[in-house]
Design an enzyme around this catalytic site. Structure first.
Site, mmCIF file in Angstrom:
data_model
loop_
_atom_site.group_PDB
_atom_site.id
_atom_site.type_symbol
_atom_site.label_atom_id
_atom_site.label_comp_id
_atom_site.label_asym_id
_atom_site.label_seq_id
_atom_site.Cartn_x
_atom_site.Cartn_y
_atom_site.Cartn_z
ATOM 1 N N PRO A 2 -4.589 -1.595 -12.522
ATOM 2 C CA PRO A 2 -3.809 -2.567 -13.286
ATOM 3 C C PRO A 2 -3.858 -2.286 -14.787
ATOM 4 C CG PRO A 2 -5.315 -3.644 -11.755
ATOM 5 C CD PRO A 2 -5.699 -2.215 -11.810
ATOM 6 N N GLU A 3 -2.696 -2.092 -15.367
ATOM 7 C CA GLU A 3 -2.564 -1.989 -16.811
ATOM 8 C C GLU A 3 -1.684 -3.154 -17.254
ATOM 9 O OE1 GLU A 3 -1.428 1.966 -18.036
ATOM 10 O OE2 GLU A 3 -2.518 2.895 -16.386
ATOM 11 N N ARG A 112 -13.999 -2.475 -5.687
ATOM 12 C CA ARG A 112 -14.946 -1.678 -6.453
ATOM 13 C C ARG A 112 -15.994 -2.498 -7.204
ATOM 14 N NH1 ARG A 112 -12.603 3.307 -7.883
ATOM 15 N NH2 ARG A 112 -14.347 3.757 -9.212
#
Length: 268
Positions: A2-3, A112
């Site tokens: 995600p940016e 993660r």
DNA sequence: ATCTTTACCTGACTGC
DNA sequence: TGCAGTCAGGTAAAGA
């Protein structure tokens, strides 16, 4: 990964379902997901607060609550934020959830375990560490941002204290659109290159928002569907394949510990 | 002060 | 099929 465009899409998707809702009990399924205070204090502070509105700052999601509190979420690499009917969320990687007053829950999932949720009364720390919003800047601002540094422009673009929200994908894409080699030193960029790069950063980010983000591996929109932005990449993830403009094999190298994709003919 | 390196994490993938 | 090894990369913290 995600940016800015992916985070923006998440915020836009969540806003209608979250604004006006009152928060209930919160649960952390992994202790490190909550940064700062412990879970019991977190729970006492969050319960009963109504969601005013939410927005994005850089890659951070800010959920504004009554009483001057803010729930700040960072998705890092594999984080997802969505509304679920299931108290446990909809997947195997839910790390945090908070009940809503309509029987649903706001779930934060993160395979993660890099993502974080924080409850705070001040957003000053965000402003201290983050540079300006790339979509807000005019040509003159980009002229002055890309000055002085001896770092490679690719590495510089990833520095959130210089410009907030650009990540590995859109840095590569913006440099390609600008015809600028990622290894060029910032201080050596010509004035017109700084302006063009700024314009292309805005262009690739705005286009990706229109495509509702890029689903490379883990990113999903809050409704669970995939974004479309990945279908329009010119260089990211295309190492070894022909450049769409000139046919030269797209190069992939490591720069600033990040995979960096570019066309050695189109980008100088 | 500015910049670089390391640590954090685990699913997906590759090769034997 | 199983297993070891590698890769993905945003950010905080440590190191230079």
């Amino acid at each position: 990964m995600p940016e800015l465009p992916e985070v923006e899409t998440v915020v836009r998707g969540l806003a209608p379902d979250l604004e006006g809702r009152t928060l209930g009990a919160a649960r952390a399924y992994w202790h490190k997901v909550i940064s700062g205070e412990d879970e019991s204090h977190f729970n006492r502070a969050i319960q009963g607060r109504r969601v005013r509105n939410l927005w994005r700052r850089g890659k951070y999601i800010v959920i504004s609550l009554d009483g001057g509190y803010f729930l700040v979420v960072h998705l890092r690499m594999t984080g997802r934020l969505y509304i679920s009917d299931n108290p446990q969320g909809d997947d195997a990687w839910v790390r945090f959830s908070v009940d809503l007053d309509n029987g649903k829950v706001l779930a934060f999932s993160d395979a993660r375990k890099f993502g974080r949720v924080e409850l705070t009364t001040s957003l000053d720390y965000l402003e201290e560490k983050l540079g300006p919003e790339p979509l807000d800047l005019e040509d003159d601002a980009y002229k002055s941002i890309f000055v002085k540094s001896e770092r490679a422009i690719k590495v510089f673009l990833l520095d959130q204290s210089k410009l907030a929200g650009v990540g590995n994908i859109y840095a590569d894409e913006a440099l390609y659109e600008s015809g600028i080699h990622p290894g060029r030193k910032v201080a050596r960029l010509k004035v017109h290159e700084r302006i063009v790069l700024g314009q292309n950063i805005k262009k690739v980010l705005a286009r990706a928002i229109n495509h509702e983000g890029a689903t490379i591996s883990w990113y999903r929109k809050p409704d669970g569907s995939q974004g479309e932005s990945q279908k329009h990449f010119m260089v990211y993830g295309r190492g070894g394949q022909p450049c769409y403009t000139c046919g030269t094999e797209v190069s992939k190298v490591v720069m600033g510990q990040r995979g960096t994709h570019f066309c050695s003919r189109c980008q100088i």
